[in-house]
Every structure is written in structure tokens, then in C-alpha cells.
Design a protein around this motif. Sequence first.
Motif, mmCIF file in Angstrom:
data_model
loop_
_atom_site.group_PDB
_atom_site.id
_atom_site.type_symbol
_atom_site.label_atom_id
_atom_site.label_comp_id
_atom_site.label_asym_id
_atom_site.label_seq_id
_atom_site.Cartn_x
_atom_site.Cartn_y
_atom_site.Cartn_z
ATOM 1 N N ASP A 17 0.821 -1.208 0.000
ATOM 2 C CA ASP A 17 0.000 0.000 0.000
ATOM 3 C C ASP A 17 0.852 1.255 0.000
ATOM 4 O O ASP A 17 1.909 1.287 0.627
ATOM 5 C CB ASP A 17 -0.901 0.060 1.241
ATOM 6 N N THR A 19 -0.063 5.106 1.145
ATOM 7 C CA THR A 19 -1.105 5.888 1.801
ATOM 8 C C THR A 19 -0.717 7.358 1.766
ATOM 9 O O THR A 19 0.357 7.741 2.210
ATOM 10 C CB THR A 19 -1.287 5.431 3.264
ATOM 11 N N GLN A 21 -2.232 11.339 2.616
ATOM 12 C CA GLN A 21 -3.265 12.054 3.367
ATOM 13 C C GLN A 21 -3.896 13.126 2.498
ATOM 14 O O GLN A 21 -3.217 13.834 1.764
ATOM 15 C CB GLN A 21 -2.690 12.680 4.639
ATOM 16 N N TRP A 30 -5.952 12.644 -4.580
ATOM 17 C CA TRP A 30 -4.706 12.103 -5.120
ATOM 18 C C TRP A 30 -5.028 11.211 -6.302
ATOM 19 O O TRP A 30 -5.960 10.408 -6.254
ATOM 20 C CB TRP A 30 -3.962 11.299 -4.058
ATOM 21 N N LYS A 44 -8.025 1.172 -4.872
ATOM 22 C CA LYS A 44 -7.891 2.426 -4.129
ATOM 23 C C LYS A 44 -9.089 2.545 -3.197
ATOM 24 O O LYS A 44 -10.214 2.222 -3.583
ATOM 25 C CB LYS A 44 -7.856 3.630 -5.059
ATOM 26 N N GLN A 45 -8.820 2.998 -1.986
ATOM 27 C CA GLN A 45 -9.912 3.277 -1.051
ATOM 28 C C GLN A 45 -9.612 4.565 -0.307
ATOM 29 O O GLN A 45 -8.454 4.939 -0.123
ATOM 30 C CB GLN A 45 -10.141 2.125 -0.090
ATOM 31 N N VAL A 46 -10.669 5.238 0.101
ATOM 32 C CA VAL A 46 -10.546 6.479 0.869
ATOM 33 C C VAL A 46 -11.156 6.221 2.233
ATOM 34 O O VAL A 46 -12.317 5.814 2.335
ATOM 35 C CB VAL A 46 -11.256 7.651 0.157
ATOM 36 N N ARG A 59 -7.428 9.306 4.535
ATOM 37 C CA ARG A 59 -6.282 8.568 4.015
ATOM 38 C C ARG A 59 -6.710 7.989 2.673
ATOM 39 O O ARG A 59 -7.718 7.280 2.599
ATOM 40 C CB ARG A 59 -5.881 7.433 4.953
ATOM 41 N N GLU A 60 -5.955 8.287 1.624
ATOM 42 C CA GLU A 60 -6.213 7.708 0.310
ATOM 43 C C GLU A 60 -5.198 6.576 0.146
ATOM 44 O O GLU A 60 -3.999 6.816 0.074
ATOM 45 C CB GLU A 60 -6.095 8.755 -0.779
ATOM 46 N N ILE A 61 -5.703 5.346 0.144
ATOM 47 C CA ILE A 61 -4.854 4.154 0.159
ATOM 48 C C ILE A 61 -4.877 3.502 -1.223
ATOM 49 O O ILE A 61 -5.918 3.029 -1.679
ATOM 50 C CB ILE A 61 -5.322 3.160 1.231
ATOM 51 N N THR A 63 -3.422 0.425 -3.502
ATOM 52 C CA THR A 63 -2.838 -0.902 -3.357
ATOM 53 C C THR A 63 -2.258 -1.336 -4.700
ATOM 54 O O THR A 63 -2.933 -1.250 -5.729
ATOM 55 C CB THR A 63 -3.887 -1.923 -2.882
#
Length: 135
Positions: A17, A19, A21, A30, A44-46, A59-61, A63
Motif C-alpha cells: 500500500d 497511503t 493524506q 490524489w 484504491k480506497q478512501v 487517508r487515500e490508500i 494498493t
Amino acid sequence: MSTEKSDIGVVLGRCFDITLQGQSGTGFTWCLSGMSKCLALVGKQVVPIHPGLPGGAVREIFTFAGIEAEHGKLHFRLIRPWKPLDIADSRQFQVDVVVVRTSESDELEASMGSSRFVSGMGKMNHTHPNIPYGF
């Protein structure tokens, strides 16, 4: 515009990942603006840092998976989707995808977490398998 560089080591075939901010409610998000061919975007998850706080920090993650053993780069830009050339910030990550030899039982255990297989006609415990998606 600032650029941050970070080095990351990744095992071939494994997910990792990145991450970043962000701040919801500003219109900025992002986006992945460049990626080497040795990497694959898996998702992608927020995730809000303080749930229930509208317009709060998130947090914009992202993968990724390493799909070829070589050196690669990831480039991200903080933009408003309707104004993609108006860049508020950027990040760059150097990624080194390496081959690590493991046994089949190590791979199986890593993909199943604490669940165990029994060979032959034995019982298989698969109540909560932890199988990474994408591979």
C-alpha cells in the motif's frame, strides 16, 4: 509544488500500500499520474481519519502489486478532477520489485493466514481465508 521521494522494497507477486493524506470537501484528490510496467494497480480506497467529521482529513490508500522483478516508479498528483493541470502537490516513490524464493507451503500459509490444509481426504479449515486478491 513539492516532490517527496521514498524508496520501497517489494516482493514479486505481493501487494503493498501507498497511503497519502488528503482533505475531503476541498475538491482535491490524489491521482496516480505515472506507473512503471513492473507494477499493477490493484485498488484504491478512501478512509476518513475521524469518521463522522464532514470535510475532515482522509487517508487515500492505493494498493499495488509487484508483477515483474525490476526497478520502478510511482508518481502521484494532488489535483481537482475537473482541473487536472492545476497540481497542488506531488509525490514520487521508487519501487524495487525483487524475487524472493519461498517453498510452496510458505506461499500457501501466507495466502491462507492461520487456516491450515490437510492433504488427502482430510478436513480443510477455511472459515476465514485471507487470500490477497489480484493474484
